[in-house]
Design a protein around this motif. Sequence first.
Motif, PDB file in Angstrom:
ATOM      1  N   LYS A 454       7.414  -6.335  -1.891  1.00  0.00           N
ATOM      2  CA  LYS A 454       8.728  -5.238  -1.868  1.00  0.00           C
ATOM      3  C   LYS A 454       7.782  -4.115  -1.345  1.00  0.00           C
ATOM      4  CE  LYS A 454       9.946  -3.033  -5.793  1.00  0.00           C
ATOM      5  NZ  LYS A 454      10.319  -2.731  -6.816  1.00  0.00           N
ATOM      6  N   LEU A 455       8.465  -3.330  -0.699  1.00  0.00           N
ATOM      7  CA  LEU A 455       8.192  -2.189  -0.155  1.00  0.00           C
ATOM      8  C   LEU A 455       7.442  -1.297  -1.235  1.00  0.00           C
ATOM      9  CD1 LEU A 455       7.377  -0.384   2.668  1.00  0.00           C
ATOM     10  CD2 LEU A 455       9.524   0.760   2.252  1.00  0.00           C
ATOM     11  N   ALA A 456       6.111  -0.944  -1.176  1.00  0.00           N
ATOM     12  CA  ALA A 456       5.808   0.016  -2.088  1.00  0.00           C
ATOM     13  C   ALA A 456       5.347   1.541  -1.682  1.00  0.00           C
ATOM     14  CB  ALA A 456       4.417  -0.575  -2.776  1.00  0.00           C
ATOM     15  N   TYR A 476       3.456   4.910  11.924  1.00  0.00           N
ATOM     16  CA  TYR A 476       4.054   4.987  10.538  1.00  0.00           C
ATOM     17  C   TYR A 476       3.124   3.442   9.968  1.00  0.00           C
ATOM     18  CZ  TYR A 476       7.258   7.277  13.602  1.00  0.00           C
ATOM     19  OH  TYR A 476       8.061   7.885  14.487  1.00  0.00           O
ATOM     20  N   SER A 477       2.855   3.803   8.867  1.00  0.00           N
ATOM     21  CA  SER A 477       2.229   2.691   8.104  1.00  0.00           C
ATOM     22  C   SER A 477       3.026   2.355   6.563  1.00  0.00           C
ATOM     23  CB  SER A 477       0.635   3.171   7.540  1.00  0.00           C
ATOM     24  OG  SER A 477      -0.134   3.266   8.488  1.00  0.00           O
ATOM     25  N   TYR A 478       2.896   1.212   6.472  1.00  0.00           N
ATOM     26  CA  TYR A 478       3.786   0.275   5.392  1.00  0.00           C
ATOM     27  C   TYR A 478       2.851  -0.458   4.501  1.00  0.00           C
ATOM     28  CZ  TYR A 478       7.082   2.068   9.037  1.00  0.00           C
ATOM     29  OH  TYR A 478       7.890   2.826   9.657  1.00  0.00           O
ATOM     30  N   GLN A 479       2.998  -0.283   3.428  1.00  0.00           N
ATOM     31  CA  GLN A 479       2.540  -1.510   2.462  1.00  0.00           C
ATOM     32  C   GLN A 479       3.381  -2.024   1.319  1.00  0.00           C
ATOM     33  OE1 GLN A 479      -1.298  -0.659   0.356  1.00  0.00           O
ATOM     34  NE2 GLN A 479      -0.406  -1.438  -1.513  1.00  0.00           N
ATOM     35  N   TYR A 480       3.463  -3.421   1.309  1.00  0.00           N
ATOM     36  CA  TYR A 480       4.467  -4.196   0.533  1.00  0.00           C
ATOM     37  C   TYR A 480       3.525  -4.895  -0.612  1.00  0.00           C
ATOM     38  CZ  TYR A 480       7.434  -3.602   4.525  1.00  0.00           C
ATOM     39  OH  TYR A 480       8.259  -3.063   5.513  1.00  0.00           O
ATOM     40  N   ASN A 481       3.595  -4.456  -1.734  1.00  0.00           N
ATOM     41  CA  ASN A 481       3.169  -5.041  -2.892  1.00  0.00           C
ATOM     42  C   ASN A 481       3.643  -6.662  -3.430  1.00  0.00           C
ATOM     43  OD1 ASN A 481       1.070  -3.305  -2.770  1.00  0.00           O
ATOM     44  ND2 ASN A 481       2.368  -1.942  -4.674  1.00  0.00           N
ATOM     45  N   ASN A 493      -1.135  -7.598  -1.694  1.00  0.00           N
ATOM     46  CA  ASN A 493      -0.269  -6.844  -0.890  1.00  0.00           C
ATOM     47  C   ASN A 493      -0.406  -7.134   0.654  1.00  0.00           C
ATOM     48  OD1 ASN A 493      -2.392  -4.958   0.279  1.00  0.00           O
ATOM     49  ND2 ASN A 493      -2.773  -4.611  -1.802  1.00  0.00           N
ATOM     50  N   ILE A 494       0.677  -6.731   1.195  1.00  0.00           N
ATOM     51  CA  ILE A 494       0.626  -6.904   2.967  1.00  0.00           C
ATOM     52  C   ILE A 494       0.921  -5.599   3.317  1.00  0.00           C
ATOM     53  CG2 ILE A 494       1.951  -8.063   4.545  1.00  0.00           C
ATOM     54  CD1 ILE A 494       3.152 -10.074   2.856  1.00  0.00           C
ATOM     55  N   TYR A 495       0.185  -5.321   4.426  1.00  0.00           N
ATOM     56  CA  TYR A 495       0.224  -3.847   4.990  1.00  0.00           C
ATOM     57  C   TYR A 495       0.416  -4.019   6.621  1.00  0.00           C
ATOM     58  CZ  TYR A 495      -4.638  -4.547   6.158  1.00  0.00           C
ATOM     59  OH  TYR A 495      -5.730  -5.126   6.826  1.00  0.00           O
ATOM     60  N   GLY A 496       0.904  -2.787   7.123  1.00  0.00           N
ATOM     61  CA  GLY A 496       0.952  -2.966   8.566  1.00  0.00           C
ATOM     62  C   GLY A 496       1.528  -1.551   9.209  1.00  0.00           C
ATOM     63  N   SER A 497       1.169  -1.462  10.332  1.00  0.00           N
ATOM     64  CA  SER A 497       1.351   0.126  11.002  1.00  0.00           C
ATOM     65  C   SER A 497       2.304  -0.330  12.318  1.00  0.00           C
ATOM     66  CB  SER A 497       0.243   0.833  11.355  1.00  0.00           C
ATOM     67  OG  SER A 497      -0.523   0.854  10.203  1.00  0.00           O
TER      68      SER A 497
END
Length: 755
Positions: A454-456, A476-481, A493-497
């Motif tokens: 889920k988006l953290a 923009y950066s996002y992290q999903y835990n 976690n998974i992360y991406g920009s």
Amino acid sequence: MKRFLAFALSSVMLTSSVTLGSMPAAVNAAGEDAIPISAEVDPTVSKTGKISEPMKEALESVIKAVKAKITIPKEYSEFNYNFSNAVSFDDYVWSLTWRNPKDDSYIQVNADQNNHIQYYSKYNYSDTNSIPKYLKKELKSTAEQFLKKIAPEVALKVAYKDSDYEGIYSGNYVYIFERMENEVSFPDNTVRIGVNGVTGEVQNASINWIYDAKVPSADVKVTKEEAAKLIKENMTMKLTYRSNYNRIYAEDGSKLKKEAYLVYTPSEDYISIDAKTGKVYLSKVEWKDENLKSSHKEAAATAKDDSGAGNISLTEDEIKKIEELNNLISKEDAIKKVTSNKYLYLDKNLEVYSATLNKNYNGDGGTYVWNITLNDPRDIDYKKETDYYRAYASARVDAKTGKILSFYASMNNYYDEVKGKWNTVSIKYNKEQAKEILEKFLKAENSNRFSKSKLASESNDFVAYLMKDTPVYSGYSYQYNRVNDGIEYPYNNIYGSVDGISGKVYSYGYYWEDDVVFASPKGAMSAEKAMEHYLGKDGYGLKYEINVVNTDNSTKAVNNNTSYSSANEIRLVYRPDINPAFISPFTGEQLTSQGEVYKEAKPYSYKDVPETAENKEILLLSDMNIGFEGEYFYPEKAITVGEITSLLQNVGYGYKDDTKKSDQNLITKEELAQSFIVELGLEKMADLSGIYQTGYADENSINTKYLGAVALAKGLDIMKADSSNCFNPKENVTRAEAVHYILKFLEVRREGIYR
């Protein structure tokens, strides 16, 4: 070239190291000879009138001020100093050092621009730290008197909080004092003073103090209960998984599964409530102008290429690994997985630089990975200010499935070096649209893990250009835990920009463990109930705190001075200084970071050990944070193998052996002598036969296999005879005797005379 943003937030420290008179030239941080001060130096003066470069008058003043409070012996004849200037705060620090050239011992003192002593240290390399001769309580007054001497105005404002023992290698007791204003705690300002337990001399002092900020009155308009209500309205307790990575192996040596346990933690890293206005603070740093906040990332690349050949035989395991290649995709296919992916940001000038096959260690069970790097091969023309940027990208591809495991591409900003201004560019995708693009990519490349996440967090990441000194973000950066039963496990976690200009992914990766065992959330209390337990722990209350206020001065900046300044503001707040901040969702108990029930460390104190000279050794061991749990010591009780093992481990000797620590067998004097000799590494010497005589009246009763150890223990003054010159080798060792023997052993161990 303006290759970084002019409004970088970090406070720049200007450091130089110089000497006075005929002293040899000092060396600065870069390893270069520093420039001695002379009368011709024209120091830079800041806009507030405080100096920003070293001046002779200021150095002379601080030396005299320090020597008026601290006696510098004549033998400390070599003098040097450093000067450090904090640009944003308009203050500076002198670091003064007096050294004894004969033995390299030194005294160091740091003082601020008003000659207030911030730090003191005295060290003698010839000193041999040993077991304390003084009790902790006997040296508390020494620390207090020293503080009165070096900082009398501080001494009037502090309250004694706690003390600790730094360990046998330091030998210092540390006394901790906390600032009090209007009978209210001010934990952001503290004093720590270290006094040597052997010599009784102050070894170091650290004063963290604000002198010039106005302290508001202690009159409150918000009650503690009202503040707690505001905290509950602005912060929740979040149920989350944590892992205890300290326990990897079981007692039998087998590898344990990674267990994720449940805790409630505050949703905010920091919160406080203004005691006068009820305002909620989520930070202790205030920015008067948001356009100062920015970030700019740069990346460097490395490549590895291994090759080799030869006519040699192969092992079965080597042949097996070679056969595995039949199930792996080719280098060309791996490269194509990256270069043909429609979601990835790939500069038009990129070309494949290298592709290497390596074992994967990202928790995926030992698969192989293609590591691919792409570079822009064009040479840089350094004569052209517009031609310095070269793109770079890297990727990791699962060699079996062809899935992309990670990706990174460098990004260039839009600053025109020739015209000296920022070019504007159209940002086609906002943060929400960029998130949708990333999630499409994640579903294609990592659908199984993404479905369990889920988006953290999400944040602005890359600055494309400045518009009137305001950063315009294009990344923009996002992290999903990872989640289990809807509960986050932030260790996976998974992360991406995503680039908002092109709509392409320029950064992606993940960390995921497949062998985690998750605790069940069944029976967990509500977040509201957990909050009640949290605020009920020690640490929540009325306090003074420091707020750092940063102010934009860009319109006033001249002569390349900093465009912002910082100042300290003191405010009266209610805040929960609760540490550790972990609450059991099942019991409401406070937990440690390892998931164990937290117990506040308390000094050992026993009802059957009065503070008399006869008990000083037991009291000394207690001051060293070593002893037995419980209200009673039982000095005459026979000690067990497990108890003495635990004591030795707590003083830093003996291997950790939980099995031995549970040994309830009693230990005799001859067996203890053997243990000490083994710990000293002298067991082979002790085993030599026919050379040892102890001189004890009851030597004949000593087991022959322990005779050498008993003789060595006597010679090293660890263990002695009783008043009848008997050793009593078969007699069980009492707890009081064990303490005496351990302290004697530590003396020998520290001196190292046995080697």
